[in-house]
Design a protein around this motif. Structure first.
Motif, short mmCIF file in Angstrom:
data_model
loop_
_atom_site.label_atom_id
_atom_site.label_comp_id
_atom_site.label_asym_id
_atom_site.label_seq_id
_atom_site.Cartn_x
_atom_site.Cartn_y
_atom_site.Cartn_z
N MET A 164 -18.86 22.47 44.78
CA MET A 164 -19.15 23.88 44.37
C MET A 164 -18.39 24.46 43.07
SD MET A 164 -21.93 24.37 46.41
CE MET A 164 -22.42 23.89 48.08
N ILE A 165 -17.24 24.01 43.30
CA ILE A 165 -16.28 24.78 42.44
C ILE A 165 -15.21 24.08 41.47
CG2 ILE A 165 -13.92 26.27 42.71
CD1 ILE A 165 -15.15 27.26 45.56
N ILE A 166 -15.18 24.37 40.43
CA ILE A 166 -14.39 23.56 39.47
C ILE A 166 -12.94 24.30 39.47
CG2 ILE A 166 -14.01 22.77 37.04
CD1 ILE A 166 -16.81 22.30 36.84
N ALA A 181 -7.89 36.59 48.21
CA ALA A 181 -9.03 36.64 48.36
C ALA A 181 -9.32 35.72 49.54
CB ALA A 181 -9.84 36.07 47.35
N CYS A 182 -8.76 34.60 49.68
CA CYS A 182 -8.83 33.40 50.54
C CYS A 182 -8.10 33.79 51.92
CB CYS A 182 -8.40 32.25 49.99
SG CYS A 182 -8.92 30.77 51.46
N ASN A 183 -6.84 34.27 51.83
CA ASN A 183 -6.19 34.75 53.10
C ASN A 183 -6.22 36.09 53.72
OD1 ASN A 183 -5.23 32.10 52.27
ND2 ASN A 183 -3.16 32.61 51.65
N VAL A 187 -9.83 35.61 55.21
CA VAL A 187 -9.00 35.20 56.02
C VAL A 187 -9.28 33.66 56.52
CG1 VAL A 187 -7.95 35.75 58.27
CG2 VAL A 187 -9.14 37.30 57.13
N ASN A 188 -9.34 32.63 55.66
CA ASN A 188 -9.71 31.31 55.67
C ASN A 188 -8.51 30.37 55.47
OD1 ASN A 188 -12.64 31.42 55.92
ND2 ASN A 188 -12.73 31.35 53.86
N ARG A 189 -7.63 31.16 54.94
CA ARG A 189 -6.11 30.44 54.64
C ARG A 189 -5.93 28.92 54.28
NH1 ARG A 189 -5.10 33.37 59.87
NH2 ARG A 189 -4.09 35.61 59.08
N ASP A 214 -9.41 22.97 54.51
CA ASP A 214 -9.96 23.91 55.28
C ASP A 214 -11.17 24.78 54.47
OD1 ASP A 214 -8.95 22.80 57.39
OD2 ASP A 214 -7.22 24.56 57.60
N CYS A 215 -11.01 24.51 53.29
CA CYS A 215 -11.96 25.40 52.38
C CYS A 215 -13.31 25.33 52.81
CB CYS A 215 -11.80 24.97 50.93
SG CYS A 215 -12.90 25.88 49.94
N VAL A 216 -14.12 26.55 52.98
CA VAL A 216 -15.44 26.73 53.50
C VAL A 216 -16.16 26.91 52.38
CG1 VAL A 216 -14.78 27.38 55.97
CG2 VAL A 216 -15.23 29.07 54.19
N PHE A 217 -15.88 26.74 51.31
CA PHE A 217 -16.49 27.08 49.97
C PHE A 217 -17.54 28.48 50.03
CE2 PHE A 217 -15.62 22.84 49.62
CZ PHE A 217 -15.02 22.54 48.54
N CYS A 218 -16.62 29.38 50.34
CA CYS A 218 -17.35 30.86 50.32
C CYS A 218 -17.45 31.27 48.91
CB CYS A 218 -16.53 31.76 51.38
SG CYS A 218 -14.90 32.03 50.61
N GLY A 219 -16.31 30.93 48.17
CA GLY A 219 -16.58 31.35 46.64
C GLY A 219 -15.66 32.63 46.42
N GLU A 220 -15.13 33.11 47.49
CA GLU A 220 -14.38 34.40 47.30
C GLU A 220 -13.25 34.21 46.32
OE1 GLU A 220 -15.61 36.88 49.02
OE2 GLU A 220 -14.23 38.38 48.43
N CYS A 221 -12.64 32.98 45.81
CA CYS A 221 -11.69 33.04 45.14
C CYS A 221 -12.17 32.97 43.76
CB CYS A 221 -10.94 31.55 45.55
SG CYS A 221 -12.12 30.26 45.69
N VAL A 222 -13.40 32.51 43.64
CA VAL A 222 -13.90 32.25 42.21
C VAL A 222 -14.24 33.74 41.83
CG1 VAL A 222 -15.93 31.30 40.99
CG2 VAL A 222 -14.91 30.08 42.81
S1 SF4 Z 1 -13.97 28.89 48.58
FE1 SF4 Z 1 -11.91 29.87 47.98
S2 SF4 Z 1 -11.94 31.84 49.17
FE2 SF4 Z 1 -13.28 30.36 50.09
S3 SF4 Z 1 -12.18 29.17 51.64
FE3 SF4 Z 1 -12.21 28.15 49.75
S4 SF4 Z 1 -10.49 28.28 48.75
FE4 SF4 Z 1 -10.72 30.08 50.36
#
Ligand code: SF4
Ligand code: SF4
Ligand code: SF4
Length: 376
Positions: A164-166, A181-183, A187-189, A214-222
């Motif tokens: 999903m993310i580049i 945003a992640c931590n 709170v995905n850390r 452990d990234c869940v690809f929530c995209g919050e970081c994007v």
């Molecule tokens: S997509 Fe970004 S914010 Fe979401 S878990 Fe992965 S690294 Fe963390």
């Protein structure tokens, strides 16, 4: 001057105890630029673009991490502040592959510069966030330009492997917003700052691609990234902000009701972001809400009811399908009573629909056999 007043750009204004200079200034309509600051998370003062001048202080202070004090005299755009901000912006622009119109636009080596950019990007397109970038916006605001001969760091290659993310490390300004945003928000850390000095980089444990972490690809970081260092893979190079309309809607996936913005170009969704400052999600989305919008364009999508006859499905009108269901329900109730029927409501339904569903089963059909499927 009373205990809750300070002087902002020559004007006496009030503040709440515990507010930072940045928060107090925003509360009375004075905007101070920020890059690393992420609302609701611990301020670090990392990028220093929010510096302001406080009378009596030897150094400029970061407004995001300095509490206001009664009687403090603060200037947010003094010549000293502006000079410092220009210097910071120049350093940030020269630290990476920032090939937008600001960079070297009046330089004779423009072609050579662009060829280098094309090599870095493996594309002749402008930066994917051109027109939607905080660094670019501030560079215009403070009229900062860099030249191709400015010193630049060695870039880590872009990470294209994730679904999903580049991650384009050549445009990362190491502001740390993605980490917050992640931590702190999700709170995905999954990520932190790694290596040191010129080699500094946002990393997963072991510096593996996000897809192996452990990234869940929530995209919050994007959504938090102020530049083009993190971009949605599907949206890259297919939209510009002035080509899209932003339509607010409720996420269709589950009953939480997250508020999202659909970025629509030529009638088609090109990306989805969370609505900041809106309940219940305050800008956050999960992987489905942010990236799972393609299904609406699937050619396999059902658009009419189907009735099974002789083990084959045939298309039917809504009237025909609903009449058939009502007739069958009546037969079952007549022969076996209402408890022979159970209803399972979709967890993606809105509250109002779920309420109507239980009303239908309890009041019309006459059974308490009503539940909803687990959130998917
Ligand atoms: S997509 Fe970004 S914010 Fe979401 S878990 Fe992965 S690294 Fe963390
Ligand atoms: S990330 Fe921003 S500043 Fe850098 S090239 Fe892209 S638009 Fe320009
Ligand atoms: S990836 Fe974006 S948000 Fe993260 S440190 Fe780099 S520039 Fe900041």
């Amino acid at each position: 001057m009373s205990d809750n007043m300070f002087v902002l750009n020559g004007r006496e204004v009030s503040f709440d105890p515990g507010q930072t200079i940045l928060e107090a200034a925003e509360a009375c309509g004075v905007q101070i630029p920020t890059l690393c600051h992420l609302k609701g998370t611990t301020p670090t003062g990392e990028c220093r673009i929010c510096v302001v001048e406080v009378q009596g202080a030897d150094m400029l202070v970061t407004s995001c991490s300095t509490p206001v004090e009664a009687g403090m005299q603060v200037k947010t755009e003094s010549p000293r502040v502006v000079t410092e901000r220009k210097k910071i912006l120049e350093q940030l622009l020269t630290s990476g592959n920032h090939n937008c119109a600001i960079s070297g636009s009046d330089n004779g080596n423009w072609t050579e510069f662009q060829l280098q950019v094309q090599k870095n990007d493996a594309s002749s397109e402008l930066c994917p966030v051109w027109g939607d970038c905080k660094l670019q916006e501030l560079a215009y605001q403070y009229q900062v330009k860099i030249t191709p001969s400015s010193p630049q760091r060695d870039y880590y290659p872009s990470e294209m492997a994730n679904p999903m993310i580049i991650r384009d490390f050549s445009r990362c300004i190491l502001c740390g917003r993605c980490i917050k945003a992640c931590n702190e928000v999700q709170v995905n850390r999954a990520i932190s700052m790694g290596y040191e000095g010129d080699k500094a980089k946002v990393v997963t444990p072991g510096d593996h691609p996000l897809s192996e972490s452990d990234c869940v690809f929530c995209g919050e970081c994007v959504q938090a990234c102020p530049v083009g260092a993190l971009v949605e893979k599907k949206a890259r190079h297919i939209w510009r902000p002035w080509e899209t309309e932003k339509i607010r809607t409720t996420c269709p996936y589950c009953g939480v009701g997250c508020q999202q913005l659909l970025h629509v170009k030529d009638g088609k969704i090109v990306k989805v972001t969370g609505v900041e400052d809106a309940e219940p999600n305050q800008g956050r989305l999960c992987v489905k809400g942010r990236f799972g919008y393609d299904f609406i364009y699937s050619k396999d999508r059902l658009k009419t009811p189907l009735i099974r006859e002789n083990n084959e499905f045939r298309e039917a009108s809504w009237d025909e399908a609903l009449d058939l269901v009502a007739r069958k329900f009546k037969e079952i109730i007549r022969e076996n009573g209402p408890d022979a029927i159970a209803g399972v409501s979709c967890a993606r339904s809105i509250n109002e629909d779920s309420y109507q569903m239980q009303k239908l089963f309890r009041a019309v059909i006459g059974t308490n056999n009503i539940d909803h499927c687990a959130r998917t």
